[in-house]
Every structure is written in structure tokens, then in C-alpha cells.
Motif scaffolding. Structure first.
Motif, PDB file in Angstrom:
ATOM      1  N   THR A 172     -26.089  23.744  20.898  1.00  0.00           N
ATOM      2  CA  THR A 172     -26.624  22.843  19.889  1.00  0.00           C
ATOM      3  C   THR A 172     -27.351  21.681  20.562  1.00  0.00           C
ATOM      4  O   THR A 172     -27.023  21.292  21.678  1.00  0.00           O
ATOM      5  CB  THR A 172     -25.497  22.301  19.007  1.00  0.00           C
ATOM      6  OG1 THR A 172     -24.501  21.681  19.836  1.00  0.00           O
ATOM      7  CG2 THR A 172     -24.842  23.428  18.227  1.00  0.00           C
ATOM      8  N   TRP A 195     -28.623  13.008  13.624  1.00  0.00           N
ATOM      9  CA  TRP A 195     -27.815  14.129  14.110  1.00  0.00           C
ATOM     10  C   TRP A 195     -26.867  13.608  15.187  1.00  0.00           C
ATOM     11  O   TRP A 195     -27.298  13.047  16.189  1.00  0.00           O
ATOM     12  CB  TRP A 195     -28.712  15.233  14.664  1.00  0.00           C
ATOM     13  CG  TRP A 195     -27.997  16.227  15.541  1.00  0.00           C
ATOM     14  CD1 TRP A 195     -28.013  16.288  16.903  1.00  0.00           C
ATOM     15  CD2 TRP A 195     -27.165  17.308  15.099  1.00  0.00           C
ATOM     16  NE1 TRP A 195     -27.239  17.329  17.352  1.00  0.00           N
ATOM     17  CE2 TRP A 195     -26.706  17.970  16.258  1.00  0.00           C
ATOM     18  CE3 TRP A 195     -26.757  17.764  13.850  1.00  0.00           C
ATOM     19  CZ2 TRP A 195     -25.862  19.085  16.201  1.00  0.00           C
ATOM     20  CZ3 TRP A 195     -25.917  18.857  13.777  1.00  0.00           C
ATOM     21  CH2 TRP A 195     -25.484  19.513  14.952  1.00  0.00           C
ATOM     22  N   ARG A 197     -23.657  14.824  17.521  1.00  0.00           N
ATOM     23  CA  ARG A 197     -22.764  15.885  18.018  1.00  0.00           C
ATOM     24  C   ARG A 197     -21.671  15.232  18.854  1.00  0.00           C
ATOM     25  O   ARG A 197     -21.933  14.510  19.817  1.00  0.00           O
ATOM     26  CB  ARG A 197     -23.553  16.875  18.873  1.00  0.00           C
ATOM     27  CG  ARG A 197     -22.748  18.100  19.284  1.00  0.00           C
ATOM     28  CD  ARG A 197     -23.514  18.943  20.270  1.00  0.00           C
ATOM     29  NE  ARG A 197     -23.646  18.248  21.560  1.00  0.00           N
ATOM     30  CZ  ARG A 197     -24.342  18.732  22.583  1.00  0.00           C
ATOM     31  NH1 ARG A 197     -24.990  19.873  22.465  1.00  0.00           N
ATOM     32  NH2 ARG A 197     -24.414  18.068  23.712  1.00  0.00           N
ATOM     33  N   TYR A 202     -19.688  17.895  14.384  1.00  0.00           N
ATOM     34  CA  TYR A 202     -21.010  17.311  14.174  1.00  0.00           C
ATOM     35  C   TYR A 202     -21.017  16.568  12.832  1.00  0.00           C
ATOM     36  O   TYR A 202     -20.202  16.828  11.929  1.00  0.00           O
ATOM     37  CB  TYR A 202     -22.094  18.395  14.186  1.00  0.00           C
ATOM     38  CG  TYR A 202     -22.202  19.165  12.877  1.00  0.00           C
ATOM     39  CD1 TYR A 202     -23.056  18.730  11.849  1.00  0.00           C
ATOM     40  CD2 TYR A 202     -21.449  20.311  12.648  1.00  0.00           C
ATOM     41  CE1 TYR A 202     -23.149  19.412  10.653  1.00  0.00           C
ATOM     42  CE2 TYR A 202     -21.530  20.995  11.455  1.00  0.00           C
ATOM     43  CZ  TYR A 202     -22.375  20.544  10.459  1.00  0.00           C
ATOM     44  OH  TYR A 202     -22.455  21.207   9.254  1.00  0.00           O
ATOM     45  N   ILE A 225     -18.487  23.172  15.409  1.00  0.00           N
ATOM     46  CA  ILE A 225     -19.432  23.976  16.185  1.00  0.00           C
ATOM     47  C   ILE A 225     -18.641  25.113  16.816  1.00  0.00           C
ATOM     48  O   ILE A 225     -17.658  24.880  17.530  1.00  0.00           O
ATOM     49  CB  ILE A 225     -20.122  23.124  17.276  1.00  0.00           C
ATOM     50  CG1 ILE A 225     -20.920  21.988  16.629  1.00  0.00           C
ATOM     51  CG2 ILE A 225     -21.025  23.987  18.137  1.00  0.00           C
ATOM     52  CD1 ILE A 225     -21.518  21.019  17.627  1.00  0.00           C
ATOM     53  N   LEU A 230     -23.494  26.145  14.091  1.00  0.00           N
ATOM     54  CA  LEU A 230     -22.894  25.187  13.172  1.00  0.00           C
ATOM     55  C   LEU A 230     -22.005  25.908  12.155  1.00  0.00           C
ATOM     56  O   LEU A 230     -22.386  26.958  11.612  1.00  0.00           O
ATOM     57  CB  LEU A 230     -23.977  24.387  12.437  1.00  0.00           C
ATOM     58  CG  LEU A 230     -24.514  23.140  13.156  1.00  0.00           C
ATOM     59  CD1 LEU A 230     -25.265  23.512  14.429  1.00  0.00           C
ATOM     60  CD2 LEU A 230     -25.419  22.341  12.217  1.00  0.00           C
ATOM     61  N   GLN A 274     -24.812  28.355   6.182  1.00  0.00           N
ATOM     62  CA  GLN A 274     -25.211  26.955   6.282  1.00  0.00           C
ATOM     63  C   GLN A 274     -25.378  26.358   4.885  1.00  0.00           C
ATOM     64  O   GLN A 274     -25.347  27.065   3.873  1.00  0.00           O
ATOM     65  CB  GLN A 274     -26.529  26.834   7.068  1.00  0.00           C
ATOM     66  CG  GLN A 274     -26.502  27.484   8.443  1.00  0.00           C
ATOM     67  CD  GLN A 274     -25.497  26.857   9.391  1.00  0.00           C
ATOM     68  OE1 GLN A 274     -25.365  25.638   9.432  1.00  0.00           O
ATOM     69  NE2 GLN A 274     -24.795  27.672  10.150  1.00  0.00           N
ATOM     70  N   SER A 278     -27.796  21.536   6.932  1.00  0.00           N
ATOM     71  CA  SER A 278     -27.409  21.998   8.273  1.00  0.00           C
ATOM     72  C   SER A 278     -28.292  23.130   8.786  1.00  0.00           C
ATOM     73  O   SER A 278     -28.347  23.391   9.993  1.00  0.00           O
ATOM     74  CB  SER A 278     -25.940  22.438   8.286  1.00  0.00           C
ATOM     75  OG  SER A 278     -25.759  23.578   7.459  1.00  0.00           O
ATOM     76  N   GLN A 282     -29.235  24.284  12.639  1.00  0.00           N
ATOM     77  CA  GLN A 282     -28.910  25.654  13.050  1.00  0.00           C
ATOM     78  C   GLN A 282     -30.156  26.391  13.527  1.00  0.00           C
ATOM     79  O   GLN A 282     -30.095  27.174  14.503  1.00  0.00           O
ATOM     80  CB  GLN A 282     -28.260  26.400  11.879  1.00  0.00           C
ATOM     81  CG  GLN A 282     -27.940  27.857  12.139  1.00  0.00           C
ATOM     82  CD  GLN A 282     -26.791  28.060  13.106  1.00  0.00           C
ATOM     83  OE1 GLN A 282     -26.258  27.120  13.677  1.00  0.00           O
ATOM     84  NE2 GLN A 282     -26.403  29.316  13.287  1.00  0.00           N
ATOM     85  N   THR A 285     -30.844  25.271  16.998  1.00  0.00           N
ATOM     86  CA  THR A 285     -29.878  25.882  17.922  1.00  0.00           C
ATOM     87  C   THR A 285     -30.251  27.319  18.226  1.00  0.00           C
ATOM     88  O   THR A 285     -30.224  27.753  19.391  1.00  0.00           O
ATOM     89  CB  THR A 285     -28.469  25.812  17.313  1.00  0.00           C
ATOM     90  OG1 THR A 285     -28.114  24.439  17.099  1.00  0.00           O
ATOM     91  CG2 THR A 285     -27.451  26.471  18.219  1.00  0.00           C
TER      92      THR A 285
END
Length: 377
Positions: A172, A195, A197, A202, A225, A230, A274, A278, A282, A285
């Protein structure tokens, strides 16, 4: 009495005088004779004795004798040490060649050669150079067993090659603030995505603002995560003149399912699902970890997306290609008349975050977000 006093006094008889000078010379002579006798006896013990029994005088003059001549050492060739017996190695004989003398059988492991100083001390004519050792035809034809025998545990010869990874690990993006220019129909303003993390968790927040009206909507998402990227736990949405609605992702209590505040009932929760916020993180990622090392036009990324309205749609993003500026263009076509259409342009130089997002609902004006800046936290 008077007669005694009248007797004339007479001088006492004179005693003979002692002659000290006569005794001392006698004692000196005696001592000299005794010392001379002792010296003669001592000298007699040091005289050599002749074979006929008569003593021959030896001159008392002592002269220094010349140093004895030391014989030059003759260097002898140092014998070569016997080879250490090794059970796994046998003696082999070097093959004779027509233009060379046949060599003696030699050991497969050569004995230790003398040091450089020992070889330099040897005469040139006595120095023996070791004969070259030639490998046997059997050893030259099949060297693999010898290499395996010399390999030690953990060396490159015995270490197995690492197996290929079964799947590409997902990573991520790091914490960041994303600033967007926002436009929805006739309205234009600004949007910001925060955002954060933190280890295996998250938090995500999207706020959109326009002049005069201020904040027109606010979305949040938080969760974990895992290996799929996510894993949301709760998603909320607040719009202008509308109360907050929420979506809950139940993962640890009974069967995995999705619950909605807008309606009763639930929907099955599949891996990689999701919410309507999100999915942006994602997608970043997934795009950062392409399968096979790179993305190609026609590749697809699929995920379930749950909305606060109470529905779950299957979003399949197809990679349309990469433009001249290096942006990846992804498109999600709606499955039905009420589905959402989405287009995304992703820049790998911006941590794979979308630099442009276009969301078109079945009713209403499209929402466009254009990246205006990225600020790491």
C-alpha cells in the motif's frame, strides 16, 4: 738501720737485649719455602706426563690457538612429507607420453612444497623440481563428482535455487495528503484526500468544498491491510442536506457479510471488496504491483464496491493503455443502466495515485477530480 741506710746502692744487673731482627728473617724464609713448595706442587699437576714416566718441562709461554675450521654444511634435499591418507582419494598414475619419461605414481593431492627460503639454500645442482601432476582421464572426463564432494553445506554448490514467488506481494502507498481540483456540473471547488497508513491499519478521508456552499460532501473509510490489500471495516458518507449513511464490513463475527444503514439485510463479503472511497487507494495498491512485472493493455483489475445506498457492484477496470506522458488509462464500464461508470488516469511517478478521476452516475452530473498536488505526511 743506719748500717742499712749507709750501704751503697748498686745498679741492677743488665738483661741481655732481645734481637728482634734475627727472628723475623727466619720466619720470612720459612714462609717463602712453604709457598714455593705449594706452587711447585700446583705446577706439577698441570704438567703433561710422558709415556716413559719422566716429566718433561713445558714452556710457560702461552700463545693463542687459531680457531678451529668449521666445516661447511652440506645441504641435503629435504625429504618430501608423506601424503596424509584420505580414504576418499586414491592414488592415480600419470599416463606416459612418447616424448617424456614415465612419471612415478603420484598422489591425487600434491605434498606440501618446501618454503622459498629452504629452496634458495639448496645448491643449484642438487635442487629437484617436482614433476607436473597430470589429471587422469577419468577425473578429466567427469569432474562433477569432485565438485560435489568439495561442496560444503550452505555453499552455492549445494544451496537449492529459490523457488519463484507464488504471487506478487501487495504494498500500500505511504501516508500522504492529495489535493484535487473538483468539478461537478456547474460547480467547481477543491477536494482533498487524506490517506494515513499506520502499520496494518489505515484511515482515509475525502472532503469536497465549493465557494458559497462550503462542504458539499464528506466520506471516510477505515479498516485493516491484509494480503488482498485494503480490508475496510466501516465507511461513512455525508452529503449536503442529507444525513450520514454508513456501510459495515463484518469480518470476524459469523460469516463475512456487508451491512447497510440505509436498508435491512446484508450482502456476502468477498475478498478484496471495497467501499466507494477505499477503491481509490486499492487501485493505487494494485497498480504498484503488476503481475508478471508490468501491465499490458487489455489487463483487468476486479473488485466488489459497496455503496451507502445499499448495493454492491462488481467493478472491473480494464487497462486501455498508456499515453505519451506515461499515464495509465483505466476504464470501468457499467453492467446495467443504474451502474456507475468510472475512468481513471494513474501516474506511477505519483505513487500510483490517480491524477484524474471521472465518476458518472446514472442520474446527476459527472464528478471530476484532477490532482493538483501531493504532500507526504
Amino acid at each position: 738501720m743506719s748500717a742499712a741506710r749507709s750501704r751503697p746502692r748498686t745498679a741492677p744487673a743488665a738483661r741481655p737485649a732481645r734481637r728482634s731482627g734475627g727472628v723475623r728473617p727466619v720466619l720470612g724464609l720459612t714462609l717463602a719455602a712453604v709457598l714455593g713448595a705449594h706452587l711447585w706442587v700446583i705446577d706439577a699437576w698441570s704438567l703433561p706426563v710422558a709415556t716413559d714416566g719422566s716429566a718433561k718441562p713445558v714452556p710457560t709461554r702461552i700463545t693463542a690457538l687459531p680457531a678451529p675450521e668449521v666445516p661447511r654444511p652440506v645441504a641435503t634435499p629435504e625429504p618430501a612429507p608423506a601424503p596424509v591418507p584420505v580414504p576418499a582419494i586414491h592414488r592415480v598414475a600419470a599416463p606416459a607420453k612418447p616424448h617424456h619419461r614415465p612419471t612415478q605414481p603420484v598422489a591425487a593431492i600434491a605434498p606440501t612444497t618446501p618454503s622459498a627460503s629452504a629452496r634458495s639454500a639448496e645448491p643449484a645442482e642438487d635442487r629437484v623440481e617436482p614433476a607436473p601432476v597430470e589429471a587422469s582421464p577419468e577425473a578429466a572426463a567427469d569432474p562433477a563428482p569432485r565438485l560435489l564432494a568439495l561442496a560444503t553445506p550452505g555453499s552455492s554448490a549445494t544451496r537449492p535455487a529459490p523457488a519463484a514467488a507464488a504471487s506478487t506481494a501487495l504494498t500500500t502507498p505511504p501516508s500522504v495528503h492529495l489535493h484535487y481540483r473538483m468539478k461537478k456540473g456547474a460547480l467547481s471547488g477543491s477536494g482533498q484526500i487524506d490517506w494515513l497508513r499506520d502499520g496494518s491499519t489505515y484511515r482515509m478521508r475525502l472532503e469536497a468544498r465549493v465557494p458559497v456552499f462550503g462542504q458539499i460532501f464528506l466520506e471516510t473509510s477505515e479498516g485493516r491491510i491484509d494480503a488482498s490489500g485494503l480490508a475496510p471495516l466501516r465507511h461513512t458518507e455525508s452529503r449536503l442536506r442529507r444525513s450520514e449513511r454508513a456501510v459495515s464490513f463484518v469480518r470476524d463475527q459469523g460469516p463475512p457479510r456487508i451491512l447497510f444503514s440505509a436498508r435491512e439485510g446484508d450482502e456476502p463479503l468477498r475478498a478484496g471488496a471495497q467501499d466507494r472511497l477505499s477503491w481509490i487507494a486499492q487501485l493505487a495498491t494494485r497498480m504498484a504491483s503488476p503481475p508478471g512485472g508490468e501491465w499490458r493493455p487489455g489487463s483487468s483489475l476486479a473488485m466488489d464496491v459497496a455503496s451507502t445506498g445499499g448495493d454492491v457492484q462488481r467493478w472491473v477496470f480494464t487497462i486501455e493503455g498508456q499515453d505519451a506522458s506515461g499515464l495509465w488509462h483505466l476504464r470501468r464500464e457499467p453492467d446495467g443502466p443504474r451502474d456507475t461508470r468510472a475512468e481513471v488516469w494513474i501516474d506511477a511517478r505519483q505513487q500510483h495515485w490517480p491524477v484524474r478521476i471521472q465518476i458518472i452516475e446514472s442520474s446527476g452530473e459527472p464528478l471530476e477530480l484532477t490532482l493538483d498536488g501531493l504532500q507526504p505526511t
